[in-house]
Design a protein around this motif. Structure first.
Motif, mmCIF file in Angstrom:
data_model
loop_
_atom_site.group_PDB
_atom_site.id
_atom_site.type_symbol
_atom_site.label_atom_id
_atom_site.label_comp_id
_atom_site.label_asym_id
_atom_site.label_seq_id
_atom_site.Cartn_x
_atom_site.Cartn_y
_atom_site.Cartn_z
ATOM 1 N N ALA A 60 1.165 -1.460 -0.183
ATOM 2 C CA ALA A 60 0.179 0.154 -0.183
ATOM 3 C C ALA A 60 0.704 1.089 -0.058
ATOM 4 O O ALA A 60 0.384 2.273 -0.707
ATOM 5 N N LYS A 61 2.123 1.188 0.889
ATOM 6 C CA LYS A 61 2.706 2.318 0.964
ATOM 7 C C LYS A 61 3.880 2.334 -0.113
ATOM 8 O O LYS A 61 4.446 3.586 -0.339
ATOM 9 N N GLY A 62 3.854 1.669 -0.815
ATOM 10 C CA GLY A 62 4.702 2.053 -2.025
ATOM 11 C C GLY A 62 7.177 1.634 -1.239
ATOM 12 O O GLY A 62 7.183 2.899 -1.386
ATOM 13 N N PRO A 147 3.540 1.862 10.339
ATOM 14 C CA PRO A 147 4.565 2.253 9.615
ATOM 15 C C PRO A 147 3.128 4.034 9.677
ATOM 16 O O PRO A 147 2.097 3.686 9.309
ATOM 17 N N SER A 148 3.848 4.934 9.185
ATOM 18 C CA SER A 148 3.047 6.891 9.052
ATOM 19 C C SER A 148 2.435 5.871 7.711
ATOM 20 O O SER A 148 2.941 5.560 7.243
ATOM 21 N N ALA A 149 1.263 6.522 7.293
ATOM 22 C CA ALA A 149 0.166 5.979 7.015
ATOM 23 C C ALA A 149 0.229 7.555 5.428
ATOM 24 O O ALA A 149 -0.765 7.517 4.680
ATOM 25 N N ASN A 150 1.846 7.303 4.948
ATOM 26 C CA ASN A 150 1.924 8.421 3.957
ATOM 27 C C ASN A 150 1.981 7.629 2.491
ATOM 28 O O ASN A 150 2.834 6.170 3.249
ATOM 29 N N ILE A 151 2.164 8.060 1.503
ATOM 30 C CA ILE A 151 2.710 7.115 0.913
ATOM 31 C C ILE A 151 4.588 7.402 0.859
ATOM 32 O O ILE A 151 4.613 8.297 1.545
ATOM 33 N N PRO A 155 5.632 13.848 3.188
ATOM 34 C CA PRO A 155 5.794 13.900 4.318
ATOM 35 C C PRO A 155 4.192 12.801 5.584
ATOM 36 O O PRO A 155 4.202 12.570 5.055
ATOM 37 N N SER A 156 4.443 12.590 7.002
ATOM 38 C CA SER A 156 3.962 11.641 7.765
ATOM 39 C C SER A 156 1.820 12.553 7.372
ATOM 40 O O SER A 156 2.632 13.941 7.827
ATOM 41 N N PRO A 157 1.585 11.585 7.625
ATOM 42 C CA PRO A 157 -0.162 12.464 7.682
ATOM 43 C C PRO A 157 -0.211 12.897 8.891
ATOM 44 O O PRO A 157 -0.414 12.420 9.910
ATOM 45 N N LEU A 184 4.666 14.896 14.879
ATOM 46 C CA LEU A 184 6.329 14.706 13.448
ATOM 47 C C LEU A 184 6.479 12.987 14.518
ATOM 48 O O LEU A 184 5.733 13.340 15.767
ATOM 49 N N GLU A 185 6.898 12.406 14.226
ATOM 50 C CA GLU A 185 6.677 10.779 14.150
ATOM 51 C C GLU A 185 7.619 10.434 16.130
ATOM 52 O O GLU A 185 8.642 11.434 16.410
ATOM 53 N N SER A 186 7.297 9.807 16.032
ATOM 54 C CA SER A 186 7.595 8.986 17.980
ATOM 55 C C SER A 186 9.402 9.467 17.514
ATOM 56 O O SER A 186 9.778 8.750 16.661
ATOM 57 N N ARG A 240 15.477 9.807 1.405
ATOM 58 C CA ARG A 240 14.547 10.938 1.052
ATOM 59 C C ARG A 240 13.698 11.091 1.229
ATOM 60 O O ARG A 240 12.248 11.062 0.949
ATOM 61 N N HIS A 241 12.815 10.843 2.725
ATOM 62 C CA HIS A 241 12.138 11.942 3.129
ATOM 63 C C HIS A 241 10.677 13.057 2.983
ATOM 64 O O HIS A 241 11.822 13.985 2.976
ATOM 65 N N TYR A 242 9.739 13.034 3.772
ATOM 66 C CA TYR A 242 9.520 13.883 3.538
ATOM 67 C C TYR A 242 8.919 15.262 2.905
ATOM 68 O O TYR A 242 8.870 16.490 2.782
HETATM 69 MG MG MG Z 1 7.386 6.995 8.003
#
Ligand code: MG
Ligand code: TXA
Length: 354
Positions: A60-62, A147-151, A155-157, A184-186, A240-242
């Motif tokens: 789902a996330k790729g 994991p965070s629910a973004n593609i 950025p994380s949702p 922001l994530e934990s 490379r995130h966000y």
């Molecule tokens: Mg994440």
């Protein structure tokens, strides 16, 4: 088909809300995927003990499948099932910060499939404090890998609309709640060896960790760019995130000089016909007249900046920004998590203010 269901986290005792959670838990138990709010960001969850369920998250996330997941638990019994050799220091941290935005990396038990840990013999565990998350896990009766629910790459949702943009059609259910409080994530801390290592800064600060643990090593990947092929302790740190689609630059130095420099940089780029966006603290918004500027929150309230940061980064893309500029903050302790996410978004492109 994705079922999108509004959930009222403040009224979970109502039978209508309980029914929704029972349905969501049923999906987890039967091997499906559910997006749910936590106090940090939205998570994309599935049964963390079932390899086939976990694979659906990657799909789902790729997401690259060597990137391990956090297992979310609702009680200490679940911790005993998935982690072994928990030290006294780890127990102290747990007593102080769980449920909450703190993830511990521990030695995994045989029950945890390698699919959930990216092949590692360690497992990341967190007990979230958000009532929807806690109740969902308890009803499912299994640790939920999420994991965070973004593609991957976005950025994380922090808002349910972000989740719907990214994952509608790709998961079985989305529990749409309010804006996530922390944004922001934990914080992630590795407690496998004797010397603890901070792998990802979050709202629980290095100082707070050191009050319990003594000296904590800060992993290099937090402040430096990870080069291709380089070994990393936390595989998630190498991607490379966000990142907004446009070029992004951070400006470091005294804040007044930083604002001055951002205005000039973006002013010049604007004259060359580029669409530009500044992401700046509330206190300086009024100085941006002809340049589009997003309010990241007050510089006096780092927690507010955490909450808004990802929405701002997403807005840059909505606006079609080709160049984005933001400050890199001087106060390293309070702004460690914000600086870390900004640096990753900017691909570590940091310049000194004029
Ligand atoms: Mg994440
Ligand atoms: O706040 C959060 O932590 C959110 C919510 C949904 O709980 N979750 C989240 O998950 O941010 P994710 O998958 O986007 O980030 C997990 C991070 C990654 O950087 C990953 O590499 C690291 O934790 N991690 C997971 N398991 C690990 C392990 N066994 N060893 C080292 N790092 C690990």
């Amino acid at each position: 088909m994705t079922q999108i269901i509004d959930i009222d986290g403040k009224n979970l005792d109502k039978s209508s809300e309980t029914e929704k959670l029972v349905k969501a838990a049923g999906i987890i138990k039967s091997g499906g995927t559910v997006v749910f709010p936590t106090e940090t960001v939205y998570g994309l969850g599935a049964n963390g003990l079932d390899p086939e369920s976990v694979k659906k998250i990657f799909a789902a996330k790729g997401r690259p499948s060597d990137n391990p997941m956090i297992l979310h638990i609702s009680d200490m019994g679940m911790l005993g099932e998935i982690a072994v050799g928990i030290s006294d220091k780890a127990k102290e941290l747990i007593a102080k910060y769980w449920p909450g935005p703190l993830t511990l990396v521990l030695k995994k038990s045989d029950k945890v499939p390698h699919e959930a840990t990216g092949g590692l013999d360690t497992v990341a565990v967190r007990m979230p404090s958000h009532p929807v998350a806690l109740k969902l896990i308890a009803l499912a009766g299994v640790p939920i890998a999420a994991p965070s629910a973004n593609i991957s790459g976005k950025p994380s949702p922090t808002l349910s609309k972000h989740v719907i943009e990214d994952l509608n059609g790709k998961v079985d259910m989305i529990l749409a709640g309010d804006q996530t409080e922390i944004g922001l994530e934990s914080t992630v801390i590795d407690l496998v060896e004797d010397n603890p290592v901070l792998l990802r800064p979050g709202s629980i600060s290095l100082k707070q960790l050191e009050e319990v643990l003594g000296d904590v090593k800060v992993d290099k990947s937090i402040s430096q760019k990870v080069e291709k092929g380089q070994e990393v302790r936390s595989p998630g740190m190498k991607y490379r995130h966000y990142a907004p689609k446009g070029d992004m630059v951070l400006v470091k130095g005294d804040i007044e000089r930083v604002i001055y420099t951002i205005k000039h940089l973006l002013g010049d780029a604007g004259k060359e016909g580029q669409r530009t966006v500044a992401i700046v603290p509330e206190e300086y918004i009024e100085q941006f007249i002809e340049i589009k500027a997003l309010n990241m929150g007050s510089i006096k309230r780092p927690e507010e900046i955490m909450t808004r940061l990802y929405s701002c980064l997403r807005e840059c893309d909505e606006y079609g920004a080709q160049m984005v500029a933001a400050p890199y903050f001087e106060n390293e302790d309070e702004f460690m998590a914000v600086n870390n996410r900004l640096s990753k978004a900017a691909g570590h492109n940091v310049i000194q203010a004029d």
